[in-house]
Design a protein around this motif. Structure first.
Motif, PDB file in Angstrom:
ATOM      1  N   ASP A  46     -43.785  34.987  57.761  1.00  0.00           N
ATOM      2  CA  ASP A  46     -44.367  33.801  58.401  1.00  0.00           C
ATOM      3  C   ASP A  46     -44.674  32.733  57.362  1.00  0.00           C
ATOM      4  OD1 ASP A  46     -44.313  34.896  60.989  1.00  0.00           O
ATOM      5  OD2 ASP A  46     -46.233  35.893  60.673  1.00  0.00           O
ATOM      6  N   GLU A  47     -45.250  33.146  56.227  1.00  0.00           N
ATOM      7  CA  GLU A  47     -45.577  32.227  55.134  1.00  0.00           C
ATOM      8  C   GLU A  47     -45.272  32.927  53.820  1.00  0.00           C
ATOM      9  OE1 GLU A  47     -49.652  30.960  55.254  1.00  0.00           O
ATOM     10  OE2 GLU A  47     -49.594  30.621  57.419  1.00  0.00           O
ATOM     11  N   TRP A  48     -44.768  32.148  52.852  1.00  0.00           N
ATOM     12  CA  TRP A  48     -44.497  32.734  51.536  1.00  0.00           C
ATOM     13  C   TRP A  48     -44.518  31.632  50.490  1.00  0.00           C
ATOM     14  CZ3 TRP A  48     -42.938  38.030  51.198  1.00  0.00           C
ATOM     15  CH2 TRP A  48     -42.794  38.495  49.878  1.00  0.00           C
ATOM     16  N   ASP A  49     -45.339  31.816  49.469  1.00  0.00           N
ATOM     17  CA  ASP A  49     -45.305  30.951  48.297  1.00  0.00           C
ATOM     18  C   ASP A  49     -45.674  31.818  47.091  1.00  0.00           C
ATOM     19  OD1 ASP A  49     -48.176  31.063  48.111  1.00  0.00           O
ATOM     20  OD2 ASP A  49     -48.382  29.256  49.327  1.00  0.00           O
ATOM     21  N   GLU A  50     -45.929  31.219  45.942  1.00  0.00           N
ATOM     22  CA  GLU A  50     -46.197  31.998  44.725  1.00  0.00           C
ATOM     23  C   GLU A  50     -47.547  32.710  44.736  1.00  0.00           C
ATOM     24  OE1 GLU A  50     -45.579  29.666  41.221  1.00  0.00           O
ATOM     25  OE2 GLU A  50     -43.490  29.270  41.719  1.00  0.00           O
ATOM     26  N   LYS A  51     -48.446  32.325  45.636  1.00  0.00           N
ATOM     27  CA  LYS A  51     -49.798  32.893  45.653  1.00  0.00           C
ATOM     28  C   LYS A  51     -50.075  33.832  46.828  1.00  0.00           C
ATOM     29  CE  LYS A  51     -51.589  31.047  41.980  1.00  0.00           C
ATOM     30  NZ  LYS A  51     -52.037  31.854  40.868  1.00  0.00           N
ATOM     31  N   HIS A  52     -49.327  33.711  47.925  1.00  0.00           N
ATOM     32  CA  HIS A  52     -49.600  34.578  49.065  1.00  0.00           C
ATOM     33  C   HIS A  52     -48.367  34.725  49.955  1.00  0.00           C
ATOM     34  CE1 HIS A  52     -49.801  31.098  51.716  1.00  0.00           C
ATOM     35  NE2 HIS A  52     -49.977  31.919  52.732  1.00  0.00           N
ATOM     36  N   ARG A  85     -42.135  41.834  45.679  1.00  0.00           N
ATOM     37  CA  ARG A  85     -41.437  40.562  45.852  1.00  0.00           C
ATOM     38  C   ARG A  85     -42.345  39.388  45.499  1.00  0.00           C
ATOM     39  NH1 ARG A  85     -38.872  40.902  51.698  1.00  0.00           N
ATOM     40  NH2 ARG A  85     -38.639  38.677  51.354  1.00  0.00           N
ATOM     41  N   LEU A  86     -43.630  39.470  45.910  1.00  0.00           N
ATOM     42  CA  LEU A  86     -44.572  38.391  45.601  1.00  0.00           C
ATOM     43  C   LEU A  86     -44.842  38.313  44.098  1.00  0.00           C
ATOM     44  CD1 LEU A  86     -46.402  36.136  46.624  1.00  0.00           C
ATOM     45  CD2 LEU A  86     -48.181  37.871  47.024  1.00  0.00           C
ATOM     46  N   THR A  89     -42.090  36.265  42.673  1.00  0.00           N
ATOM     47  CA  THR A  89     -41.816  34.932  43.212  1.00  0.00           C
ATOM     48  C   THR A  89     -42.207  33.861  42.209  1.00  0.00           C
ATOM     49  OG1 THR A  89     -42.089  35.671  45.496  1.00  0.00           O
ATOM     50  CG2 THR A  89     -42.330  33.315  45.089  1.00  0.00           C
ATOM     51  N   GLY A  90     -41.231  33.102  41.737  1.00  0.00           N
ATOM     52  CA  GLY A  90     -41.477  32.019  40.788  1.00  0.00           C
ATOM     53  C   GLY A  90     -41.837  32.487  39.396  1.00  0.00           C
ATOM     54  N   ARG A  91     -41.626  33.768  39.132  1.00  0.00           N
ATOM     55  CA  ARG A  91     -41.981  34.339  37.833  1.00  0.00           C
ATOM     56  C   ARG A  91     -40.848  35.217  37.334  1.00  0.00           C
ATOM     57  NH1 ARG A  91     -45.770  35.015  41.606  1.00  0.00           N
ATOM     58  NH2 ARG A  91     -47.758  33.976  41.336  1.00  0.00           N
ATOM     59  N   SER A  92     -40.974  35.659  36.101  1.00  0.00           N
ATOM     60  CA  SER A  92     -39.997  36.605  35.562  1.00  0.00           C
ATOM     61  C   SER A  92     -40.132  37.942  36.296  1.00  0.00           C
ATOM     62  CB  SER A  92     -40.226  36.802  34.058  1.00  0.00           C
ATOM     63  OG  SER A  92     -41.518  37.353  33.842  1.00  0.00           O
ATOM     64  N   ARG A 118     -51.715  38.854  48.518  1.00  0.00           N
ATOM     65  CA  ARG A 118     -52.214  37.778  47.668  1.00  0.00           C
ATOM     66  C   ARG A 118     -51.995  38.100  46.192  1.00  0.00           C
ATOM     67  NH1 ARG A 118     -53.998  34.450  51.027  1.00  0.00           N
ATOM     68  NH2 ARG A 118     -55.348  34.908  52.760  1.00  0.00           N
ATOM     69  N   PHE A 119     -51.587  37.080  45.462  1.00  0.00           N
ATOM     70  CA  PHE A 119     -51.479  37.167  44.006  1.00  0.00           C
ATOM     71  C   PHE A 119     -52.853  36.825  43.458  1.00  0.00           C
ATOM     72  CE2 PHE A 119     -50.578  35.884  39.732  1.00  0.00           C
ATOM     73  CZ  PHE A 119     -49.488  36.642  39.354  1.00  0.00           C
ATOM     74  N   SER A 120     -53.521  37.786  42.822  1.00  0.00           N
ATOM     75  CA  SER A 120     -54.897  37.572  42.349  1.00  0.00           C
ATOM     76  C   SER A 120     -54.961  36.876  41.008  1.00  0.00           C
ATOM     77  CB  SER A 120     -55.638  38.908  42.253  1.00  0.00           C
ATOM     78  OG  SER A 120     -55.718  39.514  43.513  1.00  0.00           O
TER      79      SER A 120
END
Length: 155
Positions: A46-52, A85-86, A89-92, A118-120
């Motif tokens: 539903d939602e996906w970005d580098e933080k959640h 996967r998270l 995302t946007g990282r090595s 969530r990316f803490s």
């Protein structure tokens, strides 16, 4: 011919059609349910970005542990799939170093389940993430994971 001989014959016949890990479909096709893996339930984002990340999935009878409840192994599988996967995302690239799962309530087979990740934080090569699985308003499981960024070279 006994069963083991048959299995060897089939494996030998198919050997010419093997592909390397990087060329295989399994696990590399983001456009396919479960990234093309037969074991991973389809996760609908539903939602996906580098933080959640948030999305839904359903567990069919294939994942039945007994008495209408999901097999306990599929819950960490889903957490590892989405958190991994998270973490990338946007990282090595990173790999799972630690995954702790708390089973809070029965996770049933059949109904729609929501997974939120969530990316803490990140400390040097360490990436810390958390996630929950809900059935409606009921928390069925939560997790915390540590993912380590890979060093250059072979894994």
């Amino acid at each position: 011919m006994n069963r083991s001989g048959f299995g060897r014959d089939v494996a030998e016949a198919l050997a010419a059609h093997r592909v390397g890990e990087r060329e295989q479909i399994t696990g590399h096709r983001l456009d396919l349910p479960g990234r093309g893996q037969a074991l991973t339930p389809a996760f609908h984002v539903d939602e996906w970005d580098e933080k959640h990340a948030t999305g839904t999935f359903r567990l069919g009878r294939y994942y039945l542990g007994g008495n209408g409840a999901a097999h306990g192994g599929v819950i960490p599988l889903m957490f590892d799939e989405v958190l991994g996967r998270l973490a990338n995302t946007g990282r090595s690239r990173a790999r799972t170093a630690y995954l702790h799962v708390n089973f809070r309530s029965i996770t049933s087979i059949g109904p729609e389940l929501r997974l939120t990740a969530r990316f803490s934080r990140e400390e040097d090569r360490k990436r810390y993430l958390t996630a929950t699985i809900h059935h409606g308003d009921v928390l069925t499981a939560d997790a915390e994971g540590l993912f380590m960024a890979l060093r250059p070279g072979p894994p």
